[in-house]
Design an enzyme around this catalytic site. Structure first.
Site, mmCIF file in Angstrom:
data_model
loop_
_atom_site.group_PDB
_atom_site.id
_atom_site.type_symbol
_atom_site.label_atom_id
_atom_site.label_comp_id
_atom_site.label_asym_id
_atom_site.label_seq_id
_atom_site.Cartn_x
_atom_site.Cartn_y
_atom_site.Cartn_z
ATOM 1 N N GLU A 27 -43.317 2.005 -28.210
ATOM 2 C CA GLU A 27 -42.205 1.056 -28.031
ATOM 3 C C GLU A 27 -42.702 -0.379 -27.878
ATOM 4 O OE1 GLU A 27 -40.821 -0.173 -24.465
ATOM 5 O OE2 GLU A 27 -41.296 1.671 -23.352
ATOM 6 N N LYS A 167 -40.433 5.431 -13.805
ATOM 7 C CA LYS A 167 -41.157 4.354 -13.102
ATOM 8 C C LYS A 167 -40.932 4.481 -11.590
ATOM 9 C CE LYS A 167 -39.745 1.176 -16.145
ATOM 10 N NZ LYS A 167 -39.692 1.755 -17.482
HETATM 11 N N1 PSU Z 1 -42.920 1.569 -19.519
HETATM 12 C C1 PSU Z 1 -43.709 0.564 -19.008
HETATM 13 N N2 PSU Z 1 -43.172 -0.677 -18.923
HETATM 14 C C2 PSU Z 1 -41.890 -0.962 -19.347
HETATM 15 C C3 PSU Z 1 -41.073 0.092 -19.891
HETATM 16 C C4 PSU Z 1 -41.651 1.351 -19.950
HETATM 17 O O1 PSU Z 1 -44.866 0.804 -18.634
HETATM 18 O O2 PSU Z 1 -41.449 -2.119 -19.252
HETATM 19 C C5 PSU Z 1 -39.671 -0.223 -20.367
HETATM 20 C C6 PSU Z 1 -39.134 0.823 -21.357
HETATM 21 O O3 PSU Z 1 -38.749 0.136 -22.535
HETATM 22 C C7 PSU Z 1 -37.930 1.425 -20.673
HETATM 23 C C8 PSU Z 1 -37.443 0.257 -19.885
HETATM 24 O O4 PSU Z 1 -36.961 1.927 -21.578
HETATM 25 O O5 PSU Z 1 -38.672 -0.243 -19.329
HETATM 26 C C9 PSU Z 1 -36.419 0.644 -18.826
HETATM 27 O O6 PSU Z 1 -35.563 -0.434 -18.607
HETATM 28 P P1 PSU Z 1 -34.157 -0.199 -17.835
HETATM 29 O O7 PSU Z 1 -34.555 0.256 -16.468
HETATM 30 O O8 PSU Z 1 -33.500 -1.565 -17.840
HETATM 31 O O9 PSU Z 1 -33.402 0.814 -18.619
#
Ligand code: PSU
Ligand code: MN
Length: 310
Positions: A27, A167
């Site tokens: 991604e 996360k």
């Molecule tokens: N993994 C990482 N860093 C990131 C992400 C994933 O190590 O920044 C990103 C991915 O694109 C994931 C997003 O879909 O964070 C989640 O964002 P949100 O919580 O706004 O859905």
């Protein structure tokens, strides 16, 4: 149906897919929004190399001028990584059309990358950590209802996502409950607890454990053979050398979340803001862990794609 003029598959990726050779999607939001420059370009390049070292072809996904690009040239990776702050959008399922109409670069999150991967015929996707149920999304006097679009996508799109768990800024137990309700298998690789993104352990039991990548591939195959159209989450703990202690992670995350509340951060800005705040509090140690886990997930994704292509 995604129209063919909206999907641009790089020649190397298209050749591999035509010959049923292994491909791993990567991604771009972690490049544009998740990590500081220049570590973001280094990690994007190192992830592609790790996929190749495992015997698969990398396909980094982003949107440009309304088209989903599957496989980026090195120059494109650099443009994305060095674009001025705020000039690259972060797009998920709900904001892909908005990004398409706006034109220019949009970085794809887990949900948007899964859409592009599945439309291309790619079965494996490696990232850092999936999004999930944010802390305070469902409780307190003023619940935010902030639940990542990643979870809805996992419920409906059959792509295996390799990550280091949800996360650690999230409510991990509620994220697991959400995934269970949505019919998404969650597998921990080689341990019986969930990894905790920057830490190897969380104390939270994993819904399922697989001993190795070959066993994970059997689960992916069984899921497909049973006609279950959901994704799968394969959780690979961060390499020990760069891992943080899980107690320390909890402490730092509590502080970062309190700071985000005080600063009035909400919506799609929350995750990038918290990651940056944790990097400050840990004086860069979280960035080293994040880099290590992203690259290792790319390696494991490559092995999984190879096992599935056999
Ligand atoms: N993994 C990482 N860093 C990131 C992400 C994933 O190590 O920044 C990103 C991915 O694109 C994931 C997003 O879909 O964070 C989640 O964002 P949100 O919580 O706004 O859905
Ligand atoms: Mn959100």
């Amino acid at each position: 149906m995604l129209q063919s003029d909206r999907l641009v598959i790089a020649p190397e990726v298209a050749d591999a897919l035509r010959d049923s050779r292994p491909v791993v999607a990567l991604e771009s939001t972690l490049i544009s929004h998740g990590l500081p420059y220049p570590q973001n370009v280094e990690v994007a390049t190192a992830s592609e190399q790790a996929v190749r070292a495992s015997g698969a072809v990398p396909a980094t996904v982003a949107m440009r001028d309304g088209r989903l690009l599957v496989g980026l040239a090195q120059g494109d990776l650099e443009s994305l990584a060095t674009a001025p702050a705020g000039s690259v959008r972060k797009v998920a399922r709900h904001s892909l059309a908005e990004g398409a109409v706006a034109g220019g670069w949009s970085a794809t999150t887990v949900s948007a990358t899964m859409i592009a991967a599945h439309a291309s015929g790619i079965r494996v996707f490696s990232t850092g950590g999936i999004g999930g149920v944010h802390r305070g999304a469902l409780d307190g006097p003023n619940p935010s209802f902030d639940i990542s679009a990643d979870l809805g996508e996992l419920a409906r799109t059959p792509v295996a996502v390799v990550c280091a768990g949800p996360k650690a800024i999230l409510d991990v137990p509620r994220t697991l409950e959400h995934l269970e309700t949505a019919g998404v298998p969650v597998l921990a690789l080689g341990q019986d607890e969930m990894p905790f993104f920057w830490a190897r352990r969380s104390g939270i039991p994993a819904p399922m454990t697989v001993a190795d990548v070959a066993s994970a591939a059997r689960v992916v195959e069984a899921q497909a053979a049973l006609g279950l159209d959901a994704g799968i989450v394969l959780c690979n703990p961060v390499p020990a050398e760069d891992a943080l202690d899980d107690g320390y992670v909890r402490e730092v995350v509590n502080r970062a979340i309190a700071d985000a509340e005080a600063a009035g951060i909400h919506g799609p800005a929350t995750t990038p803001w918290l990651l940056a705040r944790v990097a400050e509090i840990t004086a860069g140690a979280s960035v080293r862990a994040n880099i290590a886990l992203i690259v290792d997930n790319a390696r494991v994704g490559g092995l999984l794609a190879v096992a599935l292509a056999r």
